[in-house]
Design an enzyme around this catalytic site. Structure first.
Site: not given
Length: 182
Positions: A14, A36, A44
């Site tokens: 990512y 998000e 995350w």
């Protein structure tokens, strides 16, 4: 010191191939905003591990499809163990799809809206250490405030700073970072 992206191969991919790279497609921006939203209070990597399941649950984040999702579809999502089952966050995804539609109707695209805060320019910071990367900024505070007035949910300045990073509006890759070969 291990950086946030070095703790998991998914985070590394990512970081190297998505984070800080300019995104302009409304659907991709909406997906990132949704992820998000889901990340609030979680790691995350947890969200990234569930991204495929969220794409399946939310029609690849097709804005019009998500905006029209009926309550029973969201209730069914609450039974899916492959996703993050937080009622407020799941309903916020639909709400935010509807807010994106209103932005598209008023401005032309979600892309034009979100990039409009920087005049279409990417902000490249190149901090020396990750400790120099803020959790929020004046820009994320302005964007969050405006988004809230437009009816978006789960869009505090910290969440929006992360969104701006993911969308490539802010590029906080460390000084000397080189994108790996594909």
């Amino acid at each position: 010191m291990t950086e946030w992206w070095q703790s998991d191969p998914l985070l590394q991919a990512y970081h190297d191939h998505e984070w800080g790279r300019p995104q302009h497609a409304d659907q991709q921006l909406f997906e990132l905003l949704s992820l998000e939203t889901l990340q609030a209070g979680l790691s995350w990597v947890t969200v990234l591990k569930k991204r495929a399941a969220f794409r399946a649950q939310f029609a690849d984040f097709a804005i019009d499809v998500v905006a029209a999702m009926p309550d029973p579809a969201l209730e069914a999502a609450m039974q899916n163990p492959a996703i993050i089952r937080n009622r407020r966050k799941l309903w916020a995804i639909r709400n935010n799809a509807q807010a994106v539609q209103r932005v598209q109707a008023a401005i032309g695209s979600f892309d034009a809206y979100i990039w409009g805060f920087t005049g279409g320019r990417q902000i490249v910071t190149r901090p020396r250490t990750s400790a120099e990367i803020p959790a929020q900024s004046d820009l994320s505070q302005r964007v969050a405030k405006d988004m809230k007035t437009r009816g978006f949910q789960f869009v505090g300045p910290t969440t929006i700073y992360s969104f701006l990073q993911g969308a490539g509006i802010i590029d906080d890759h460390l000084a000397g970072w080189q994108q790996p070969e594909a």
